[in-house]
Scaffold this active site. Structure first.
Site, mmCIF file in Angstrom:
data_model
loop_
_atom_site.group_PDB
_atom_site.id
_atom_site.type_symbol
_atom_site.label_atom_id
_atom_site.label_comp_id
_atom_site.label_asym_id
_atom_site.label_seq_id
_atom_site.Cartn_x
_atom_site.Cartn_y
_atom_site.Cartn_z
ATOM 1 N N HIS A 3 7.263 4.366 1.169
ATOM 2 C CA HIS A 3 7.081 5.776 0.810
ATOM 3 C C HIS A 3 7.972 6.761 1.566
ATOM 4 O O HIS A 3 7.648 7.947 1.655
ATOM 5 C CB HIS A 3 5.615 6.186 1.019
ATOM 6 C CG HIS A 3 4.648 5.552 0.065
ATOM 7 N ND1 HIS A 3 4.388 4.208 0.032
ATOM 8 C CD2 HIS A 3 3.855 6.093 -0.878
ATOM 9 C CE1 HIS A 3 3.489 3.950 -0.896
ATOM 10 N NE2 HIS A 3 3.148 5.070 -1.477
ATOM 11 N N GLY A 60 10.008 2.919 -4.068
ATOM 12 C CA GLY A 60 8.806 2.210 -4.525
ATOM 13 C C GLY A 60 7.821 3.144 -5.203
ATOM 14 O O GLY A 60 7.140 2.765 -6.152
ATOM 15 N N HIS A 61 7.722 4.347 -4.691
ATOM 16 C CA HIS A 61 6.866 5.360 -5.315
ATOM 17 C C HIS A 61 7.751 6.538 -5.682
ATOM 18 O O HIS A 61 8.233 7.251 -4.826
ATOM 19 C CB HIS A 61 5.755 5.800 -4.369
ATOM 20 C CG HIS A 61 4.644 6.551 -5.056
ATOM 21 N ND1 HIS A 61 4.868 7.588 -5.933
ATOM 22 C CD2 HIS A 61 3.298 6.398 -4.990
ATOM 23 C CE1 HIS A 61 3.708 8.045 -6.382
ATOM 24 N NE2 HIS A 61 2.733 7.334 -5.826
ATOM 25 N N HIS A 89 1.930 1.141 -12.174
ATOM 26 C CA HIS A 89 1.147 2.157 -11.461
ATOM 27 C C HIS A 89 1.227 3.496 -12.205
ATOM 28 O O HIS A 89 2.307 3.966 -12.543
ATOM 29 C CB HIS A 89 1.724 2.288 -10.050
ATOM 30 C CG HIS A 89 0.910 3.108 -9.119
ATOM 31 N ND1 HIS A 89 1.033 4.475 -9.049
ATOM 32 C CD2 HIS A 89 -0.043 2.759 -8.215
ATOM 33 C CE1 HIS A 89 0.196 4.943 -8.117
ATOM 34 N NE2 HIS A 89 -0.465 3.913 -7.600
ATOM 35 N N GLU A 138 -3.996 0.278 -9.894
ATOM 36 C CA GLU A 138 -4.104 1.735 -10.017
ATOM 37 C C GLU A 138 -3.301 2.181 -11.239
ATOM 38 O O GLU A 138 -2.615 3.212 -11.204
ATOM 39 C CB GLU A 138 -3.561 2.446 -8.780
ATOM 40 C CG GLU A 138 -4.342 2.201 -7.520
ATOM 41 C CD GLU A 138 -3.991 3.201 -6.418
ATOM 42 O OE1 GLU A 138 -4.913 3.853 -5.911
ATOM 43 O OE2 GLU A 138 -2.811 3.332 -6.084
ATOM 44 N N GLU A 153 -7.146 7.835 -12.023
ATOM 45 C CA GLU A 153 -6.948 8.591 -10.785
ATOM 46 C C GLU A 153 -6.670 10.071 -11.096
ATOM 47 O O GLU A 153 -5.937 10.396 -12.034
ATOM 48 C CB GLU A 153 -5.767 7.977 -10.020
ATOM 49 C CG GLU A 153 -5.581 8.616 -8.664
ATOM 50 C CD GLU A 153 -4.433 7.981 -7.862
ATOM 51 O OE1 GLU A 153 -4.116 6.807 -8.083
ATOM 52 O OE2 GLU A 153 -3.877 8.705 -7.014
ATOM 53 N N CYS A 176 -4.807 12.123 -9.606
ATOM 54 C CA CYS A 176 -3.352 12.391 -9.545
ATOM 55 C C CYS A 176 -2.664 12.025 -10.855
ATOM 56 O O CYS A 176 -1.662 12.650 -11.224
ATOM 57 C CB CYS A 176 -2.693 11.564 -8.443
ATOM 58 S SG CYS A 176 -3.042 12.139 -6.791
ATOM 59 N N CYS A 185 -4.377 11.379 -1.521
ATOM 60 C CA CYS A 185 -3.429 11.978 -2.479
ATOM 61 C C CYS A 185 -4.134 12.912 -3.462
ATOM 62 O O CYS A 185 -3.578 13.946 -3.841
ATOM 63 C CB CYS A 185 -2.688 10.880 -3.239
ATOM 64 S SG CYS A 185 -3.766 9.619 -3.930
ATOM 65 N N CYS A 186 -5.362 12.553 -3.870
ATOM 66 C CA CYS A 186 -6.011 13.347 -4.930
ATOM 67 C C CYS A 186 -6.480 14.728 -4.455
ATOM 68 O O CYS A 186 -6.200 15.726 -5.145
ATOM 69 C CB CYS A 186 -7.151 12.562 -5.556
ATOM 70 S SG CYS A 186 -6.574 11.082 -6.411
HETATM 71 O O1 FUB Z 1 0.883 5.714 -2.790
HETATM 72 C C1 FUB Z 1 0.604 7.080 -2.638
HETATM 73 C C2 FUB Z 1 -0.557 7.453 -3.507
HETATM 74 O O2 FUB Z 1 -1.701 6.720 -3.077
HETATM 75 C C3 FUB Z 1 -0.416 7.137 -4.959
HETATM 76 O O3 FUB Z 1 0.175 8.126 -5.717
HETATM 77 C C4 FUB Z 1 -1.814 6.924 -5.347
HETATM 78 O O4 FUB Z 1 -1.963 6.278 -6.564
HETATM 79 C C5 FUB Z 1 -2.360 6.156 -4.205
HETATM 80 O O5 FUB Z 1 -2.006 4.811 -4.304
HETATM 81 ZN ZN ZN Z 2 -4.339 10.467 -6.081
#
Ligand code: FUB
Ligand code: ZN
Length: 620
Positions: free
Chosen positions: A160, A209-210, A270, A322, A338, A340, A406-407
């Site tokens: 990340h 990765g994200h 994801h 997820e 989720e 997010c 994160c949410c």
């Molecule tokens: O990996 C960062 C955040 O945490 C993601 O966006 C969410 O889905 C959770 O995995």
């Molecule tokens: Zn989230």
């Protein structure tokens, strides 16, 4: 996936006029033009029965709660102070925790743009000073590695690092726009420059990765006009699908790394990562007019909307990744959805509407916003859902915070920016009205300045009045979105009913407008009984209730006999305005035989005593 005969399948029949630009690298479609450009929330004053109380709660409760979590209850701020040598200690938290602080700052900055708050601004200044002090001289900034093993930075693509940089960029821009201060923006630029110097053509390869940095770099390009960021965003998008990730072959799908992004056919992996990726692809497309990604975005959109989305606009049904599973696999109690990911649907669908000017994208945006996303926060503003199921045995409740937070930080940055989804303009002298939210704005159309005031009780009824005050009497157009759920409406100008053409779900009203003109748009908002696509096993023999943009659910507290609830073709429905319930809602009473069931808006569930809940109800 909702069954609807009203969905228009817009097949991409774009005549592609492709030319090669000077560098010979970009595929530019000279015929392609962005269809509309949203008015930023900073230009929109929300004065709305439904949203204003939520914005006030956000400023008074949600933000202080998020700051408290970052400052006192967890070590998110302290990690920076330790990395800066300002405090003693060791890193605590998860690898991506820096991002929650950045998202909190972004939300706080948006809140400052809506309402000045010198104390909040001072607090942000001092947090930002710690962040800046934690930055390495080469621009690198990630407390997890700075306080851990710095030799391991940039070794694992799922750690990340670029995701955190993306959120830092968004926060830096937000704080700059709110205050004019470059403090955090400069930190973000320094980190982005470090990444640009390390990765790219002829340098190191990296597959984030994200996803997140891709969309953030486009934003940074728009603020700085520095093309390096746009090029880097594109290069990162292009890295996917070549098996260069540091993950196992089996996980490539999870990371959207199976094929190059332009070749993506079905949505998988994801959910949040996908949403950020597609938003970034759309942002890159609209900024450069490069159409390479648009067909893929169309395919992905069709797939998610028709086979992988819940009626709430929630996506990502599976807990395991997820994210997405098979088409039509949409369990209710086990739904992941989720928060997010629902906010991500809002982001992506807004961008799709910018590219296509089609109200079908705003339908989805609105569905996700009023249901999947809004359920993510309690009415009190200080409790959050991460997972948003459509059925519960009574054991699923919002929490004050999460280890992976994160949410909460997502919803906190989203709420104060909802004003960005209401209005848009296009160069053909058109004002687009996408969402019906009581608000005021001033829109510049060529040399004219048009003051607009929208009054409505939406989502509780479909009556909307728009007061128009142009500086100069002039011919220009309004495009009013006709939501998918609205099958009957009237539209009047200065009290006189008019017949206006509808195209791509927008009513076009074109005339000479003068000060004092008004549009009255009355949308019928009946109770709708919705059947899912028959391929969704979980919903066979069931129906859901929707009215306007709101999906409804039953809670045990109103329906002791919830387990035996039943709807049928003879069920009658009554709506009731209940000012003292759940912060003022319209409830729906369903009468089947001699039994009456009460439905409340889905977003409002789990705000009273715990109990069972369901959206999909047996239908005989
Ligand atoms: O990996 C960062 C955040 O945490 C993601 O966006 C969410 O889905 C959770 O995995
Ligand atoms: Zn989230």
């Amino acid at each position: 996936m909702i069954h609807s005969t009203f969905h228009k399948f817009t097949f991409l029949l774009m005549a592609l006029v492709i030319s090669i630009n000077v560098s010979g690298k970009k595929r530019i479609n000279n015929d392609f033009s962005q269809k509309n450009n949203p008015i930023n929330f900073s230009q929109v004053k929300i004065d709305d029965n439904f949203w204003l109380p939520r914005l006030k709660t956000h400023a008074a409760v949600t933000l202080p709660a998020c700051i408290d979590q970052c400052e006192n209850k967890t070590q998110r701020i302290k990690n920076f102070a330790i990395a800066a040598g300002m405090e003693q200690g060791t890193f605590k938290g998860f690898v991506y925790d820096d991002s929650d602080l950045y998202k909190m700052i972004e939300g706080a900055s948006y809140s400052l743009m809506n309402n000045a708050n010198p104390e909040l601004e001072r607090n942000l200044d001092s947090i930002i000073a710690k962040i800046a002090a934690a930055q390495r001289p080469d621009g690198y900034l990630m407390t997890y590695f700075e306080l851990g093993d710095l030799t391991q930075r940039w070794t694992n693509m799922d750690k990340h690092e670029m995701y955190c940089c993306g959120h830092l960029i968004e926060a830096g821009i937000a704080f700059y726009n709110a205050t004019g201060k470059r403090s955090l923006l400069d930190v973000a630029i320094k980190y982005a420059n470090h990444i640009d110097q390390t990765f790219g053509p002829g340098k190191r390869i990296w597959v984030p990765g994200h996803e997140e940095i891709e969309l953030a770099l486009v934003k940074l390009y728009r603020v700085t006009d520095d093309e390096r960021y746009l090029r880097l965003s594109h290069w990162l998008l292009e890295q996917r699908g070549h098996n260069n990730g540091t993950w196992n072959q089996a996980d490539r799908d999870y990371y959207q790394d199976l094929v190059p992004v332009k070749d993506l056919k079905k949505i998988s992996g994801h959910a949040v990562r996908s949403m950020y990726l597609f938003t970034g692809m759309a942002d890159y497309s609209s900024t450069t007019k490069d159409t390479t990604y648009i067909r893929a975005l169309d395919r992905l959109w069709d797939n998610v909307i028709h086979a992988k989305m819940y009626i709430t606009g929630g996506i990502g049904s599976s807990r395991e990744n997820e994210g997405f599973s098979e088409d039509y696999d949409l369990p209710n109690e086990e739904a992941y959805c989720e928060t997010c990911a629902s906010v991500g649907m809002v982001f992506w669908n807004q961008r799709m509407n910018m590219l296509k000017g089609d109200g079908k994208y705003v339908d989805i945006l609105e569905r996700s916003m009023y249901n999947g996303a809004l359920a993510g926060i309690s009415l009190s503003g200080d409790r959050f859902f991460y997972v948003n199921p459509l059925e519960s045995k009574g054991d699923h409740h919002r929490k004050a915070w999460y280890g992976t937070a994160c949410c909460p930080s997502q919803i906190s940055r989203f709420l104060p920016s909802i004003g960005s989804y209401i209005y848009a303009t296009s160069p053909d002298k058109t004002v687009w009205i996408n969402l019906y939210i009581g608000s005021e704005t001033k829109i510049k159309l060529e040399n004219n300045l048009i003051a607009l005031k929208q009054e409505t009780k939406y989502p509780w009824n479909g009556e909307v009045t728009i007061y128009i005050k142009p500086e100069q009497t002039q011919k220009f157009n309004f495009k009013l979105r006709v939501p998918e759920w609205c099958k009957k409406y009237t539209v009047a100008v200065n009290g006189k009913v008019i017949h206006a053409k509808v195209n791509l779900q927008y009513l076009l009203i074109s005339r000479k407008w003068k000060k004092g003109d008004k549009i009255t748009f009355n949308m019928d908002m009946p109770v709708e009984v919705i059947a899912a696509d028959s391929r969704v096993k979980a919903d066979v023999g069931k129906r859901a209730i929707q009215r306007g943009p709101l999906v409804y659910c039953m809670e045990q507290v109103d329906n002791p006999d919830i387990d035996h609830a039943e709807l049928n073709a003879s069920t009658t429905f009554n709506i009731q305005e209940e000012k003292n319930l759940l912060g003022s809602v319209v409830t729906i009473n369903a009468r089947t035989g001699n039994k009456t069931y009460q439905f409340i808006p889905y977003y409002a569930w789990d705000n009273r005593q715990p109990g069972k809940m369901k959206v999909w109800v047996d239908y005989k």
